[in-house]
Design a protein around this motif. Structure first.
Motif, PDB file in Angstrom:
ATOM      1  N   THR A 514       0.894  -1.067   0.274  1.00 20.56           N
ATOM      2  CA  THR A 514       0.136   0.005  -0.024  1.00 20.56           C
ATOM      3  C   THR A 514       0.832   1.230   0.011  1.00 20.56           C
ATOM      4  O   THR A 514       2.110   1.259   0.344  1.00 20.56           O
ATOM      5  CB  THR A 514      -1.015   0.049   1.247  1.00 20.56           C
ATOM      6  OG1 THR A 514      -0.121   0.228   2.368  1.00 20.56           O
ATOM      7  CG2 THR A 514      -1.709  -1.079   1.527  1.00 20.56           C
ATOM      8  N   ASN A 515       0.101   2.454   0.070  1.00 22.51           N
ATOM      9  CA  ASN A 515       0.867   3.782  -0.059  1.00 22.51           C
ATOM     10  C   ASN A 515       1.624   3.818   1.167  1.00 22.51           C
ATOM     11  O   ASN A 515       2.559   4.399   1.292  1.00 22.51           O
ATOM     12  CB  ASN A 515       0.292   4.644  -0.341  1.00 22.51           C
ATOM     13  CG  ASN A 515      -0.492   4.900  -1.720  1.00 22.51           C
ATOM     14  OD1 ASN A 515       0.194   4.231  -2.677  1.00 22.51           O
ATOM     15  ND2 ASN A 515      -1.260   5.688  -2.037  1.00 22.51           N
ATOM     16  N   ASP A 516       0.894   3.219   2.169  1.00 22.52           N
ATOM     17  CA  ASP A 516       1.541   3.355   3.872  1.00 22.52           C
ATOM     18  C   ASP A 516       2.748   2.439   3.955  1.00 22.52           C
ATOM     19  O   ASP A 516       3.619   3.032   4.544  1.00 22.52           O
ATOM     20  CB  ASP A 516       0.618   2.960   4.917  1.00 22.52           C
ATOM     21  CG  ASP A 516      -0.490   4.182   5.051  1.00 22.52           C
ATOM     22  OD1 ASP A 516      -0.560   5.413   4.602  1.00 22.52           O
ATOM     23  OD2 ASP A 516      -1.586   3.713   5.584  1.00 22.52           O
ATOM     24  N   ASP A 517       2.599   1.502   3.175  1.00 26.01           N
ATOM     25  CA  ASP A 517       3.713   0.385   3.223  1.00 26.01           C
ATOM     26  C   ASP A 517       5.196   1.275   2.368  1.00 26.01           C
ATOM     27  O   ASP A 517       6.385   1.327   2.896  1.00 26.01           O
ATOM     28  CB  ASP A 517       3.541  -0.668   2.427  1.00 26.01           C
ATOM     29  CG  ASP A 517       2.808  -1.724   3.023  1.00 26.01           C
ATOM     30  OD1 ASP A 517       2.613  -1.659   4.304  1.00 26.01           O
ATOM     31  OD2 ASP A 517       1.894  -2.260   2.450  1.00 26.01           O
ATOM     32  N   ARG A 519       5.483   4.279   2.164  1.00 27.05           N
ATOM     33  CA  ARG A 519       6.061   5.663   3.112  1.00 27.05           C
ATOM     34  C   ARG A 519       6.815   5.083   4.377  1.00 27.05           C
ATOM     35  O   ARG A 519       7.925   5.596   4.572  1.00 27.05           O
ATOM     36  CB  ARG A 519       4.842   6.260   3.759  1.00 27.05           C
ATOM     37  CG  ARG A 519       4.079   7.208   2.559  1.00 27.05           C
ATOM     38  CD  ARG A 519       2.609   7.749   3.381  1.00 27.05           C
ATOM     39  NE  ARG A 519       1.956   8.125   2.511  1.00 27.05           N
ATOM     40  CZ  ARG A 519       1.895   9.613   2.324  1.00 27.05           C
ATOM     41  NH1 ARG A 519       2.778  10.144   2.884  1.00 27.05           N
ATOM     42  NH2 ARG A 519       1.016  10.130   1.373  1.00 27.05           N
ATOM     43  N   LEU A 520       6.309   3.957   4.938  1.00 28.49           N
ATOM     44  CA  LEU A 520       7.398   3.326   5.876  1.00 28.49           C
ATOM     45  C   LEU A 520       8.604   2.812   5.618  1.00 28.49           C
ATOM     46  O   LEU A 520       9.738   2.858   6.482  1.00 28.49           O
ATOM     47  CB  LEU A 520       6.338   2.079   6.532  1.00 28.49           C
ATOM     48  CG  LEU A 520       5.285   2.710   7.516  1.00 28.49           C
ATOM     49  CD1 LEU A 520       4.323   1.504   7.622  1.00 28.49           C
ATOM     50  CD2 LEU A 520       5.691   3.449   8.695  1.00 28.49           C
ATOM     51  N   LYS A 523      10.827   5.930   4.823  1.00 32.42           N
ATOM     52  CA  LYS A 523      11.252   6.295   6.261  1.00 32.42           C
ATOM     53  C   LYS A 523      12.585   5.721   6.729  1.00 32.42           C
ATOM     54  O   LYS A 523      13.292   5.987   7.306  1.00 32.42           O
ATOM     55  CB  LYS A 523      10.261   6.518   6.819  1.00 32.42           C
ATOM     56  CG  LYS A 523      10.501   7.342   8.062  1.00 32.42           C
ATOM     57  CD  LYS A 523       8.993   7.435   8.850  1.00 32.42           C
ATOM     58  CE  LYS A 523       9.144   8.067  10.545  1.00 32.42           C
ATOM     59  NZ  LYS A 523       9.458   7.186  11.786  1.00 32.42           N
ATOM     60  N   GLN A 693       1.057   4.604  -6.441  1.00 32.48           N
ATOM     61  CA  GLN A 693       2.259   4.500  -5.748  1.00 32.48           C
ATOM     62  C   GLN A 693       3.167   5.660  -6.236  1.00 32.48           C
ATOM     63  O   GLN A 693       3.833   6.418  -5.057  1.00 32.48           O
ATOM     64  CB  GLN A 693       3.062   3.236  -6.002  1.00 32.48           C
ATOM     65  CG  GLN A 693       2.195   1.969  -5.507  1.00 32.48           C
ATOM     66  CD  GLN A 693       2.773   0.778  -6.147  1.00 32.48           C
ATOM     67  OE1 GLN A 693       3.546   0.647  -6.892  1.00 32.48           O
ATOM     68  NE2 GLN A 693       2.443  -0.313  -5.376  1.00 32.48           N
ATOM     69  N   SER A 696       2.032   8.805  -4.559  1.00 30.17           N
ATOM     70  CA  SER A 696       2.050   8.927  -3.040  1.00 30.17           C
ATOM     71  C   SER A 696       3.633   9.053  -2.549  1.00 30.17           C
ATOM     72  O   SER A 696       3.913  10.068  -1.656  1.00 30.17           O
ATOM     73  CB  SER A 696       1.768   7.467  -2.372  1.00 30.17           C
ATOM     74  OG  SER A 696       2.094   7.431  -1.052  1.00 30.17           O
ATOM     75  N   MET A 700       5.603  12.538  -0.517  1.00 29.70           N
ATOM     76  CA  MET A 700       6.438  12.600   0.578  1.00 29.70           C
ATOM     77  C   MET A 700       7.643  13.301   0.106  1.00 29.70           C
ATOM     78  O   MET A 700       8.176  14.240   0.820  1.00 29.70           O
ATOM     79  CB  MET A 700       6.755  11.089   0.821  1.00 29.70           C
ATOM     80  CG  MET A 700       5.983  10.253   1.410  1.00 29.70           C
ATOM     81  SD  MET A 700       6.505   8.576   1.799  1.00 29.70           S
ATOM     82  CE  MET A 700       5.828   7.779   0.254  1.00 29.70           C
TER      83      MET A 700
END
Length: 717
Positions: A514-517, A519-520, A523, A693, A696, A700
């Motif tokens: 996912t987009n959160d994956d 981002r994580l 980071k 993706q 996203s 960031m």
């Protein structure tokens, strides 16, 4: 304190330890030193590093306060594995319930054969993870048993530790209390494959004691020399890391020698697309740079797959000292034996007075070899090897002043003897030798070209190492590709160490991320690079997704101090940049134009029209080149399209532009490779396969961009 700031690079080779001092502003080489590698000293190779640091500081009158970067590359980890000089490893597998079956079976690594007759010994134990915090005495008993059996380090490993590493860390904590070095499998890789992750951790653990000793000595020597910059160590993927990271993950230093050469051509030669050859006396290391990035793959050790991301290097037994094999009156092979292996001098570096009444002889370089390797014996009893270096000099491939240039007249005198035997001219013999040798190199080049989908139009053969001119110019002649011999070619690896960037890679097994994956993991990679010594403002993160293997990978690259990669270079005007672009496209400057520009970036397009069937059919190509203002080619594509937007409109424009350039066919949609340019930054989205993706990740990356800041988007196929 002096105004100038310096970078020191040290390359520990099998025979010599080299060092260079480079001006941080101009990249000018201030000084070079070379000493024999100290294999036999009580302190091992660390003594050579300590000695050469002192020597280069004193001989170049450098103030230790002015050294802002110091790093070394080492073959120690590789050599330890090749020689079997490793510590036996105790594996403590952790699990409970049904999961324990997997943990027990997939962590039974057994003994790993590192080289013929050389084994890494392992011993296995299992502990149930239920109530592990109350089982410290049980863990201690396991480790004490390991100690009685001669085990030197421990590895803790659990099936899903990449999601929750507490149990692995608990086992290591107990081990540390008992004075044991150790590796937790999650520290080595974040991928789920338990067997491969455990195997990689075992190999890492086996070299910790040896590498820890060297790390402590070399770090102390840097502190004692008054150098405030922390000592960095070369990684196997072309970056550097802190010495603290080496203490935990010494496996990352494996194959760092070839990686240093690639770092040199990336930073010093500014190569964006090419095949790099580091040519020595016995072998040539061949690797690929594409779109300004090194090509990496998982390394195999002892025939076993690991999760070690290492430079994809192909090593070939063709180099300056390669000997000539003759059978039944014909040249049948060149190499893999070299003059160095046979303990002989090269004919091309002989003195004229030594080449008296030369006669042809055939020898076995090593016991058990064919007795078909041609050498020259002279009337004064001296024996010289006929070599590829000699053939290249005779054929006129090695220019005056080159490191590999020898005494051509003496080489001709030696080759006349072989030419007479084969009933050929000296020139015919030299060219035959080169053709046989280079056919082997060309085969590897063709494999790499196919594997990495390299375009023939943009391939540049780049030579490094002392024998670069012996292999690369003739290879270019045979293939028709462009070639370059890097400046200071014999020292390109050492220069690469001095200029290398911090690099770290984070990988996770995530189906349909996912987009959160995204981002994580971005980071996590950024924070990892910063922990390894990179300044946050310099870190660039590239994310790519391998859909076949369900792996998401983030690669973070940054500098140890606030500087850009182009610092100190002369800015070029548009005409000069257009000239570089046109030469790269191999078309006249009249047929190219500046398509768009932003910040430090210039995007040039060309037009190539090809006619067939007497001009009735025309085909048009529009190659694209992206250069920075210093004239460095940062991206080369056979087709591309760009548009201009700003910080306020970037998401909307990016979505529309990707849609407009997505191809649809029977196999589904094909999203274009996409790049975003602004200021000094290039955001590479080519590793992502979904539009959402990409948007996203750009959100960031551009969170700090101004609303009116100009941005260029480039798509290509």
């Amino acid at each position: 304190m002096g105004e100038k700031k310096y970078r020191i690079g040290i390359d520990v080779g099998g025979t010599f330890t080299d060092a260079v001092v480079i001006d941080n502003e101009t990249y000018e080489i201030i000084g070079k030193e070379k000493i024999p590698t100290t294999h036999n000293a009580k302190e091992g190779v660390a003594k050579g590093i300590i000695d050469i640091i002192q020597k280069i500081i004193i001989n170049n009158n450098i103030n230790a306060d002015d050294i802002i970067f110091i790093a070394h590359g080492t073959t120690q980890a590789t050599n330890a594995l090749l020689e079997g000089d490793v510590s036996p490893v105790g594996i403590i597998a952790i699990g409970t319930g049904i999961e324990s079956i997997k943990s027990k079976s997939e962590t039974q690594i057994g003994d790993i054969e590192l080289a013929k007759g050389k084994f890494l010994k392992t011993e296995h134990a299992f502990i149930d993870s239920k109530g592990l915090n109350e089982k410290e005495n049980e863990i201690k008993d396991l480790i004490k048993r390991f100690k009685e059996n001669g085990i030197g380090t421990i590895v803790s490993t659990e099936a899903y530790s990449v999601d929750n590493p507490e149990n692995e860390e608990k086992v290591l904590e107990v081990g540390r209390k008992l004075g044991y070095y150790g590796t937790a499998s999650h520290e080595i890789s974040k991928l789920y494959g338990l067997k491969t992750r455990t195997r990689t951790a075992v190999i890492n653990g086996s070299i910790i004691p040896r590498m820890m000793e060297t790390a402590n000595m070399t770090e102390s020597s840097v502190i004692d020399a008054g150098i405030k910059s922390p000592l960095m160590i070369m990684r196997c993927d072309g970056g550097v890391m802190t010495i603290d990271e080496v203490r935990k993950r010494p496996i990352l230093t494996m194959l760092s020698g070839p990686a240093a050469g690639v770092a040199g051509v990336l930073m010093y030669e500014k190569v964006s697309d090419g095949i790099f050859f580091e040519v020595g006396g016995t072998s040539t290391d061949i690797s690929v740079v594409k779109n300004g990035k090194v090509m990496v793959k998982y390394a195999e050790i002892g025939g076993h797959k690991t999760y070690l991301n290492s430079l994809d290097v192909r090593t070939l037994g063709i180099a300056g000292g390669s000997m000539i094999k003759v059978k039944n009156g014909k040249i049948v092979d060149v190499g893999p034996r070299s003059a160095h292996i046979a303990g002989l001098d090269y004919e091309v570096f002989a003195r004229e007075e030594d080449m008296k009444e030369p006669k042809l002889k055939y020898i076995s370089p090593r016991e058990g070899d064919d007795k078909n390797y041609a050498v020259i014996e002279t009337s004064n009893g001296k024996v010289f090897s006929l070599t590829l270096a000699g053939a290249a000099n005779v054929a006129g491939m090695v220019p005056e002043g080159d490191y590999a240039r020898g005494n051509v007249d003496v080489a001709i005198k030696a080759f006349e003897v072989l030419a007479k035997e084969l009933n050929l001219t000296v020139n015919e013999v030299a060219n035959q030798i080169l053709k046989v040798a280079i056919s082997k190199v060309k085969k590897v080049v063709d494999e790499l070209k196919e594997e990495y989908d390299l375009s023939e139009n943009i391939i540049n053969l780049v030579g490094g190492g002392g024998s670069a001119s012996i292999v690369v110019p003739f290879l270019a002649k045979e293939t028709g590709y462009k070639f370059t011999i890097s400046k200071n070619a014999p020292y390109i690896s050492t220069i690469g160490v001095a200029l290398a960037m911090i690099r770290d890679v984070v990988e996770r097994t995530i189906p349909n991320p996912t987009n959160d994956d995204i981002r994580l993991i971005r980071k996590e990679a950024l924070e990892s690079a910063v922990r390894s010594g990179a300044k946050a403002d310099t870190v660039e993160v590239t994310v790519n997704i391998d859909k076949k293997k369900n792996i998401i990978r983030a690669i973070a690259t940054g500098a140890t101090e606030l500087r850009t990669k182009d610092l100190g270079s002369k800015k070029l005007d548009n005409k000069e940049l257009a000239d570089i672009a046109s030469k790269s496209m191999n078309i006249s400057q009249e047929n190219i134009y500046l398509d768009s520009e932003v910040g430090n970036w210039k995007i040039f397009k060309g037009e190539i029209v090809k006619k067939r069937l007497f001009g009735l059919i025309k085909s048009k190509k529009t190659p694209v080149r992206v250069l920075d203002c210093d004239g460095v080619l940062r991206l080369q594509k056979n087709w591309g399209k760009s548009c201009i937007t700003n910080g306020a409109e970037i998401n909307k424009t990016l979505e529309t532009f990707i849609d407009e350039n997505t191809k649809y066919g029977d196999g589904g949609s094909e999203i274009p490779s996409t790049y975003v340019f602004l200021g000094h930054r290039m955001i590479d989205l080519s590793g992502l396969s979904q539009k959402e993706q990409m948007i996203s990740l750009v959100e960031m990356e551009l969170s700090d961009a101004q609303q009116d800041e100009k941005i260029v988007i480039l798509v290509s196929r």
